[in-house]
Scaffold this active site. Structure first.
Site, mmCIF file in Angstrom:
data_model
loop_
_atom_site.group_PDB
_atom_site.id
_atom_site.type_symbol
_atom_site.label_atom_id
_atom_site.label_comp_id
_atom_site.label_asym_id
_atom_site.label_seq_id
_atom_site.Cartn_x
_atom_site.Cartn_y
_atom_site.Cartn_z
ATOM 1 N N LYS A 74 37.976 86.283 56.496
ATOM 2 C CA LYS A 74 38.640 86.313 55.334
ATOM 3 C C LYS A 74 38.361 87.754 54.725
ATOM 4 C CE LYS A 74 35.660 87.277 52.809
ATOM 5 N NZ LYS A 74 34.714 88.323 52.897
ATOM 6 N N HIS A 97 32.825 81.867 56.399
ATOM 7 C CA HIS A 97 31.580 81.393 56.964
ATOM 8 C C HIS A 97 30.937 80.392 55.827
ATOM 9 C CE1 HIS A 97 30.145 84.873 54.836
ATOM 10 N NE2 HIS A 97 28.805 84.322 54.768
ATOM 11 N N LYS A 129 27.987 76.919 56.251
ATOM 12 C CA LYS A 129 26.607 76.775 55.782
ATOM 13 C C LYS A 129 26.355 75.385 55.584
ATOM 14 C CE LYS A 129 26.614 81.448 53.521
ATOM 15 N NZ LYS A 129 25.567 82.121 53.403
ATOM 16 N N HIS A 161 35.145 82.159 49.646
ATOM 17 C CA HIS A 161 33.737 81.323 49.616
ATOM 18 C C HIS A 161 33.599 80.524 48.356
ATOM 19 C CE1 HIS A 161 33.117 84.079 52.658
ATOM 20 N NE2 HIS A 161 32.303 85.042 52.194
HETATM 21 N N1 LIG Z 1 30.215 92.327 56.676
HETATM 22 C C1 LIG Z 1 29.952 91.048 56.203
HETATM 23 O O1 LIG Z 1 28.911 90.554 55.494
HETATM 24 C C2 LIG Z 1 30.993 90.204 56.086
HETATM 25 C C3 LIG Z 1 32.492 90.426 56.470
HETATM 26 N N2 LIG Z 1 33.469 89.474 56.813
HETATM 27 C C4 LIG Z 1 34.779 89.970 57.011
HETATM 28 O O2 LIG Z 1 34.759 90.580 58.224
HETATM 29 C C5 LIG Z 1 35.940 91.542 58.477
HETATM 30 C C6 LIG Z 1 35.202 92.956 58.812
HETATM 31 O O3 LIG Z 1 34.484 93.213 57.776
HETATM 32 P P1 LIG Z 1 32.960 94.399 58.096
HETATM 33 O O4 LIG Z 1 32.621 94.314 59.551
HETATM 34 O O5 LIG Z 1 32.404 94.287 57.160
HETATM 35 O O6 LIG Z 1 33.977 95.778 58.156
HETATM 36 P P2 LIG Z 1 33.601 97.127 58.818
HETATM 37 O O7 LIG Z 1 34.372 98.015 58.032
HETATM 38 O O8 LIG Z 1 32.096 97.195 58.943
HETATM 39 O O9 LIG Z 1 33.914 97.015 60.366
HETATM 40 C C7 LIG Z 1 35.227 97.105 60.641
HETATM 41 C C8 LIG Z 1 35.707 97.270 62.087
HETATM 42 O O10 LIG Z 1 36.973 97.305 62.403
HETATM 43 C C9 LIG Z 1 36.879 98.355 63.271
HETATM 44 N N3 LIG Z 1 38.332 99.061 63.114
HETATM 45 C C10 LIG Z 1 38.759 99.610 61.849
HETATM 46 N N4 LIG Z 1 40.182 100.249 62.138
HETATM 47 C C11 LIG Z 1 40.183 100.222 63.518
HETATM 48 C C12 LIG Z 1 41.288 100.554 64.242
HETATM 49 N N5 LIG Z 1 42.497 101.096 63.766
HETATM 50 N N6 LIG Z 1 41.265 100.496 65.620
HETATM 51 C C13 LIG Z 1 40.192 99.705 66.084
HETATM 52 N N7 LIG Z 1 39.078 99.439 65.391
HETATM 53 C C14 LIG Z 1 39.362 99.554 64.123
HETATM 54 C C15 LIG Z 1 35.979 99.406 63.106
HETATM 55 O O11 LIG Z 1 35.505 100.221 63.903
HETATM 56 P P3 LIG Z 1 35.075 101.722 63.641
HETATM 57 O O12 LIG Z 1 33.476 101.363 63.993
HETATM 58 O O13 LIG Z 1 35.537 102.577 64.705
HETATM 59 O O14 LIG Z 1 35.357 101.929 62.075
HETATM 60 C C16 LIG Z 1 34.827 98.331 62.840
HETATM 61 O O15 LIG Z 1 34.432 97.855 64.160
HETATM 62 C C17 LIG Z 1 36.663 91.798 57.041
HETATM 63 O O16 LIG Z 1 37.617 90.906 57.097
HETATM 64 C C18 LIG Z 1 35.584 90.898 56.252
HETATM 65 O O17 LIG Z 1 35.932 90.157 54.991
HETATM 66 C C19 LIG Z 1 33.133 88.329 56.487
HETATM 67 C C20 LIG Z 1 31.945 87.923 55.943
HETATM 68 C C21 LIG Z 1 30.799 88.700 56.022
HETATM 69 O O1 LIG Z 2 31.990 87.505 53.064
HETATM 70 C C1 LIG Z 2 31.204 88.259 52.662
HETATM 71 O O2 LIG Z 2 29.982 87.665 52.597
HETATM 72 C C2 LIG Z 2 28.687 88.365 52.511
HETATM 73 C C3 LIG Z 2 27.688 87.401 51.794
HETATM 74 O O3 LIG Z 2 27.354 86.428 52.982
HETATM 75 P P1 LIG Z 2 26.005 85.789 52.953
HETATM 76 O O4 LIG Z 2 26.234 84.637 54.056
HETATM 77 O O5 LIG Z 2 24.993 86.650 53.425
HETATM 78 O O6 LIG Z 2 25.668 85.453 51.675
HETATM 79 C C4 LIG Z 2 29.004 89.576 51.397
HETATM 80 O O7 LIG Z 2 27.818 90.292 51.444
HETATM 81 C C5 LIG Z 2 30.100 90.344 51.895
HETATM 82 O O8 LIG Z 2 30.399 91.150 50.957
HETATM 83 C C6 LIG Z 2 31.183 89.405 52.097
HETATM 84 O O9 LIG Z 2 32.429 90.216 52.750
#
Ligand SMILES: NC(=O)C1=CN([C@@H]2O[C@H](COP(=O)(O)OP(=O)(O)OC[C@H]3O[C@@H](n4cnc5c(N)ncnc54)[C@H](OP(=O)(O)O)[C@@H]3O)[C@@H](O)[C@H]2O)C=CC1
Ligand SMILES: O=C1O[C@H](COP(=O)(O)O)[C@@H](O)[C@H](O)[C@H]1O
Length: 461
Positions: free
Chosen positions: A140, A170, A174, A232
């Site tokens: 998402k 996610h 839960k 969520h």
């Molecule tokens: N973080 C969280 O707690 C949660 C996140 N999510 C979802 O997960 C998804 C990712 O979030 P998050 O991990 O936080 O984001 P980040 O910005 O931390 O990570 C994004 C990833 O995508 C890669 N990336 C971005 N652009 C490119 C490109 N052009 N080519 C190749 N790789 C690329 C980045 O690589 P590089 O390292 O090189 O920048 C990195 O590995 C989102 O949709 C978010 O909503 C869902 C639940 C929880």
């Molecule tokens: O999707 C997301 O969720 C986390 C929170 O997840 P939780 O399971 O640790 O409560 C949130 O921190 C993040 O901003 C969002 O992208």
């Protein structure tokens, strides 16, 4: 339902990101430990990295997440991993990926990248002819608003069958969220109270004490409303408010959740408060004049037989005092108690489902203390103590996705209803109010609950 499809490879796009580090690697480690991970794992990332560097990334993530680590399990996990470097917007990356996949035909492509890349990645996978028997799991938020969610779906369904698309949220993995359905309908003590005659307001709080450090690039495109409320929290609300499903299937359950969402009118922009914590604009990657909200609070309605007239208040924010996510039903006050010398007004009971941390349920009663004053008295239960330690959400979801079980993934109908509800707030965003880190958000949010019980301090462990 677990189907006949089973992945022969897990491909993770965005393997160097925050989600991979915090959730995916620890979940894969757990699955490896249980003997449930049976395929190779390919990480795709932008930077050049050796296999050993990827293995180090995984080790550090798992060691950070686990109290004690089984070295043999960790080495088995890193041993089944490979890495493909490349920008996801260019076709050469997919050529290298195709080479790595070789003759394997049933990959699960897991997209944990910034959402703006979802459509380009799927296009590239289609052009590289990698989608045949594959499945695609997308994190998402699915789209950026209602129109883009529909456009993304059109893109996906042009090259994929609906059964090949897994929309990951996610919170649907839960344990306390899954448990809601059973708790509500298997316990008449709860079921009998669960409607407008007994409930005066519903409050849902998702508070996080940390900010968006390290994720600014993602968060600046999204903000609190799109990050956690559109998906969520609205999907949790749908479970809290739905009528009992007519059968055990995923469709039976989603039909009832979607009924709730359809009964919700579009949100009122006058009942929406946005906040931004002081210091956010100074983070690397954040525009110095950013108006992205790190806090959002809103009032919603459900216009159906069960809930008409019961306001639903949702608030979510970063840099609040604690990390806690809960759903709270505030019950009607009892009649005035004439048999007491100084009866006063007794507060209504409250039912609290805590989703995180330490999932559990609280029933808040009122009792007289030694000074004959009314005091709230909690009756608490912590689920893990009673029911055992649950699977972590990503462990459950990844296993389901790898084994063709689609019951935890959201259908497009639900996603679109959630966007429809919040769309006016995206179209006409009100100004953003600053709030100090460590506070409960901007004071303007208090006006939202005027006429209803005030925001309640969440139940924290
Ligand atoms: N973080 C969280 O707690 C949660 C996140 N999510 C979802 O997960 C998804 C990712 O979030 P998050 O991990 O936080 O984001 P980040 O910005 O931390 O990570 C994004 C990833 O995508 C890669 N990336 C971005 N652009 C490119 C490109 N052009 N080519 C190749 N790789 C690329 C980045 O690589 P590089 O390292 O090189 O920048 C990195 O590995 C989102 O949709 C978010 O909503 C869902 C639940 C929880
Ligand atoms: O999707 C997301 O969720 C986390 C929170 O997840 P939780 O399971 O640790 O409560 C949130 O921190 C993040 O901003 C969002 O992208």
């Amino acid at each position: 339902m677990a189907g006949t499809w089973e992945a022969d490879t897990l491909v993770i796009f965005g393997v160097t990101g925050d989600l991979a580090r915090k959730m995916t690697f620890p979940a894969l480690y757990k699955l490896e430990g249980r003997g449930l991970l049976n395929c190779p794992v390919v990480g795709v990332g932008r930077r050049e990295m050796s296999h050993e560097e990827l293995a180090d990334l995984v080790r550090t993530a798992v060691e950070g997440a686990e109290e004690s680590v089984d070295r043999a399990v960790l080495e088995r996990l890193t041993g089944r991993m490979a890495y493909v470097a490349g920008d996801l917007t260019v076709s050469e990356t997919y050529g290298r990926l195709a080479q790595e996949l070789g003759r394997r035909r049933r990959p699960l492509f897991y997209l944990e990248t910034p959402p703006a890349l979802f459509a380009p990645i799927v296009d590239q996978l289609a052009s590289a002819r990698l989608l045949g028997q594959a499945r695609v799991a997308l994190e998402k938020p699915f789209g950026h608003d209602l129109a883009s969610a529909r456009a993304l779906d059109r893109k996906l369904t042009a090259v994929l069958d609906e059964s090949q698309i897994l929309r990951v949220d996610h919170f649907l993995g839960k344990e306390p969220v899954i448990e809601l359905e059973y708790l509500r309908f298997a316990n008449s003590a709860l079921a009998e109270l669960w409607h407008r005659d007994s409930v005066v307001a519903i409050q849902i709080t998702m508070a996080e004490e940390f900010g968006v450090e390290g994720r600014a690039g993602f968060y600046e495109q999204v903000g609190a409303l799109r990050d956690v409320i559109q998906n969520h929290l609205l999907l949790v609300l749908a479970l809290v408010a739905m009528d009992p499903p007519v059968g055990p299937s995923a469709t039976d359950l989603w039909d009832k959740r979607i009924e709730v969402l359809r009964a919700m009118p579009e949100a009122d922009v006058h009942a929406y408060v946005r906040g931004q914590y002081i210091g956010y604009q100074q983070l690397p990657g954040v525009a110095p004049d950013s108006t992205v909200e790190t806090y959002a609070a809103l009032r919603l309605e459900i216009n159906n037989w069960r809930w008409d007239g019961v306001p639903v208040f949702i608030r979510a924010g970063k840099r609040l005092p604690v990390r806690v996510t809960e759903v709270r039903l505030i019950l009607r006050e009892p009649p005035r108690l004439g048999f007491l010398p100084d009866p006063g007004q007794v507060a209504g009971n409250q039912i609290v489902l805590r989703i995180d941390p330490e999932a559990g349920m609280r029933l808040q009663l009122s009792a007289l203390d030694e000074e004959s004053a009314w005091r709230p008295v909690p009756l608490d239960t912590i689920f893990a103590r009673e029911l055992g330690k649950p699977l972590a959400p990503y462990e459950r979801l990844l296993y389901a996705a790898l084994t063709g079980d689609d019951k935890y993934f959201a259908p497009q109908r639900a996603v679109e209803e959630c966007w429809r509800i919040i769309q006016p707030l995206l179209t006409y965003p009100p100004p953003v109010h600053p709030y100090p880190p460590g506070s409960w958000g901007p004071p303007q949010a208090d006006a939202l609950v005027a006429g209803s019980p005030p925001w309640q301090r969440p139940w924290v462990p």
